[in-house]
Design an enzyme around this catalytic site. Structure first.
Site, mmCIF file in Angstrom:
data_model
loop_
_atom_site.group_PDB
_atom_site.id
_atom_site.type_symbol
_atom_site.label_atom_id
_atom_site.label_comp_id
_atom_site.label_asym_id
_atom_site.label_seq_id
_atom_site.Cartn_x
_atom_site.Cartn_y
_atom_site.Cartn_z
ATOM 1 N N ARG A 90 70.878 2.313 68.523
ATOM 2 C CA ARG A 90 71.640 3.027 67.488
ATOM 3 C C ARG A 90 72.096 4.364 68.062
ATOM 4 O O ARG A 90 71.318 5.079 68.669
ATOM 5 C CB ARG A 90 70.831 3.198 66.195
ATOM 6 C CG ARG A 90 69.595 4.059 66.295
ATOM 7 C CD ARG A 90 69.014 4.405 64.931
ATOM 8 N NE ARG A 90 67.590 4.663 64.985
ATOM 9 C CZ ARG A 90 67.029 5.768 65.465
ATOM 10 N NH1 ARG A 90 67.781 6.745 65.939
ATOM 11 N NH2 ARG A 90 65.723 5.898 65.473
ATOM 12 N N HIS A 136 67.901 8.104 63.013
ATOM 13 C CA HIS A 136 67.318 7.047 62.180
ATOM 14 C C HIS A 136 67.973 7.052 60.805
ATOM 15 O O HIS A 136 68.356 6.032 60.267
ATOM 16 C CB HIS A 136 65.800 7.247 62.049
ATOM 17 C CG HIS A 136 65.198 6.368 61.006
ATOM 18 N ND1 HIS A 136 65.209 4.999 61.112
ATOM 19 C CD2 HIS A 136 64.615 6.657 59.809
ATOM 20 C CE1 HIS A 136 64.639 4.474 60.033
ATOM 21 N NE2 HIS A 136 64.288 5.459 59.232
ATOM 22 N N TYR A 194 63.144 12.983 69.791
ATOM 23 C CA TYR A 194 62.506 11.929 70.574
ATOM 24 C C TYR A 194 63.417 11.307 71.637
ATOM 25 O O TYR A 194 63.024 10.377 72.334
ATOM 26 C CB TYR A 194 61.986 10.817 69.636
ATOM 27 C CG TYR A 194 63.030 10.350 68.633
ATOM 28 C CD1 TYR A 194 63.946 9.365 68.962
ATOM 29 C CD2 TYR A 194 63.108 10.935 67.368
ATOM 30 C CE1 TYR A 194 64.914 8.960 68.068
ATOM 31 C CE2 TYR A 194 64.079 10.534 66.450
ATOM 32 C CZ TYR A 194 64.977 9.550 66.799
ATOM 33 O OH TYR A 194 65.946 9.159 65.917
HETATM 34 C C1 LIG Z 1 56.734 -1.409 54.614
HETATM 35 C C2 LIG Z 1 57.407 -0.145 55.061
HETATM 36 N N1 LIG Z 1 56.753 0.671 55.912
HETATM 37 C C3 LIG Z 1 57.342 1.816 56.325
HETATM 38 C C4 LIG Z 1 58.590 2.161 55.874
HETATM 39 C C5 LIG Z 1 59.264 3.436 56.351
HETATM 40 N N2 LIG Z 1 60.300 3.107 57.313
HETATM 41 C C6 LIG Z 1 61.596 3.027 56.959
HETATM 42 S S1 LIG Z 1 62.575 2.578 58.246
HETATM 43 C C7 LIG Z 1 61.261 2.518 59.301
HETATM 44 C C8 LIG Z 1 61.459 2.162 60.745
HETATM 45 C C9 LIG Z 1 61.999 0.812 60.904
HETATM 46 O O1 LIG Z 1 62.268 0.598 62.252
HETATM 47 P P1 LIG Z 1 62.961 -0.726 62.693
HETATM 48 O O2 LIG Z 1 62.362 -1.867 61.971
HETATM 49 O O3 LIG Z 1 62.929 -0.763 64.178
HETATM 50 O O4 LIG Z 1 64.451 -0.587 62.155
HETATM 51 P P2 LIG Z 1 65.571 0.454 62.595
HETATM 52 O O5 LIG Z 1 65.443 1.638 61.675
HETATM 53 O O6 LIG Z 1 65.325 0.827 63.996
HETATM 54 O O7 LIG Z 1 66.852 -0.268 62.390
HETATM 55 C C10 LIG Z 1 60.084 2.831 58.641
HETATM 56 C C11 LIG Z 1 58.758 2.864 59.283
HETATM 57 C C12 LIG Z 1 59.228 1.289 54.971
HETATM 58 N N3 LIG Z 1 60.440 1.540 54.503
HETATM 59 N N4 LIG Z 1 58.619 0.122 54.601
#
Ligand SMILES: Cc1ncc(C[n+]2csc(CCOP(=O)(O)OP(=O)(O)O)c2C)c(N)n1
Ligand SMILES: [Mg+2]
Length: 343
Positions: free
Chosen positions: A243, A247, A255
């Site tokens: 990306r 985030h 980071y």
């Molecule tokens: C069950 C749950 N745990 C934690 C979160 C908080 N959270 C939102 S996005 C995220 C990271 C997700 O990373 P990834 O799956 O790699 O997706 P990306 O954002 O990189 O597309 C987290 C930990 C959440 N929304 N739901």
């Protein structure tokens, strides 16, 4: 017939158009959020366009997808309307959830888009459920789940994959490995180099593909779809991607460095695919720029209309929340509306 045939020039232009639409939509969404125009959060898909477009272009129209918190690209790839999406981001009545869901809850079940999802890892079990339904009804439908590297260690992801693998359901699991779960790098989340190793535990095929190459993603998913629809069960595909933005909008990104991002931008999926088409004579640079300008104008127009659109009326707050076909729930919803939600 696949919904888009990548072998044809029309198909190639459509793929380019969809990737450009995602880039324009999310660029606009980022600007609007920074300007304080949009409520809630937005997670942008910029940089990852080849994954959503490549995967969904290889599916059939009738297939299902489940999405993530970073779902705009999946919606656009599935053919959703950018005005209705923008209206949803603005919280307006014309939005896909009548303005009550926002960016992380856009869904269009009729289009096979079973929903963006604020719960990390929630998509795969939903896709397994949709695949079970298709299998049970004997319909030629496949369910594809997108999820991130940050979701791969979630328990429900494994429950979903395990059941789909054990019952040979028509599902496809696509990990968008953009190398970060929020601020945590991939190496600090997982003990394997390639997340496709997950497939081994379920004895299903697993592949890692270049997620910056729309053709590579398309071909992997096309093969997975053939396997799924002929009763051979699910496939696990890891798409290696990145990306470009934070985030969420407002993330200061301590980071990683600008140089890290530039290295991936050098391999930009849209630029690479466009150059390939220009070389093959499928499009000229001028036609490409015209296409991009038209799309950007369409998105600007969608945003302006969404800004002017009406908010839902407060009296509609309890509408669209309950399944009206279940009498008990209907009754409960009516009582809730009557007493203003005091229960
Ligand atoms: C069950 C749950 N745990 C934690 C979160 C908080 N959270 C939102 S996005 C995220 C990271 C997700 O990373 P990834 O799956 O790699 O997706 P990306 O954002 O990189 O597309 C987290 C930990 C959440 N929304 N739901
Ligand atoms: Mg990630």
């Amino acid at each position: 017939m696949v919904s888009i045939d990548i072998e044809t020039e029309d198909g190639q232009r459509e793929i380019l158009r969809r990737m450009l639409t995602i880039r324009a939509f999310d660029t606009k969404a980022g600007e609007l959020f920074a300007d304080g125009e949009l409520p809630g959060f937005v997670h942008l898909y910029i940089g990852e366009e080849a994954v959503g477009v490549g995967a969904i272009s290889a599916l059939e129209e009738q297939d299902y997808i489940t999405s993530t918190h970073r779902g705009h690209g999946h919606c656009i790839s599935k053919g959703l309307d950018t005005y209705q999406m923008m209206a949803e981001l603005y919280g307006k009545r014309d939005g896909y959830c009548n303005g009550k869901g926002g960016s992380m809850h856009i869904a269009d079940v009729d289009a096979g888009m079973l929903g963006a999802n604020g719960i990390v890892g929630a998509g795969p079990p939903l896709a397994t459920g949709a695949a079970l339904t298709a299998d049970y009804k004997g319909e030629d439908k496949v369910a594809l789940a997108f999820f991130g590297d940050g979701a791969v260690a979630q328990g429900q992801v494994h429950e979903g994959i395990n059941l789909a693998a054990t019952w040979d359901l028509p599902a496809i699991f696509v990990v968008e490995n953009n190398h970060f779960g929020e601020a945590t790098p991939m190496e600090q989340q997982h003990n394997v180099e390639h997340l496709s190793a997950t497939a081994e535990a379920y004895d299903i095929p697993g592949f890692t593909v270049d997620g910056m190459d729309v053709t590579a993603v398309y071909e992997a998913v096309k093969e997975a779809r053939e396997r799924a629809s002929s009763g051979e069960g699910p496939t696990f595909i890891e798409a290696d991607t990145y990306r470009y933005e934070g985030h969420f909008e407002g993330d200061h990104q301590p980071y990683r460095t600008e140089e890290d991002i530039e290295l991936w931008k050098d391999r930009d999926a849209i630029e690479t695919f466009k150059n390939r088409l220009v070389e093959a004579g499928a499009i000229t640079q001028e036609e490409f720029e015209e296409m991009r300008d038209e799309i950007e104008a369409e998105i600007d127009d969608a945003a302006e209309r969404a800004k002017e659109a009406d908010y839902p009326d407060p009296s509609e707050a309890y509408e669209d929340m309950f399944n009206a076909t279940v009498p008990e729930i209907n009754d409960f919803a009516a009582r809730m509306r009557a007493d203003g939600g005091e229960r």
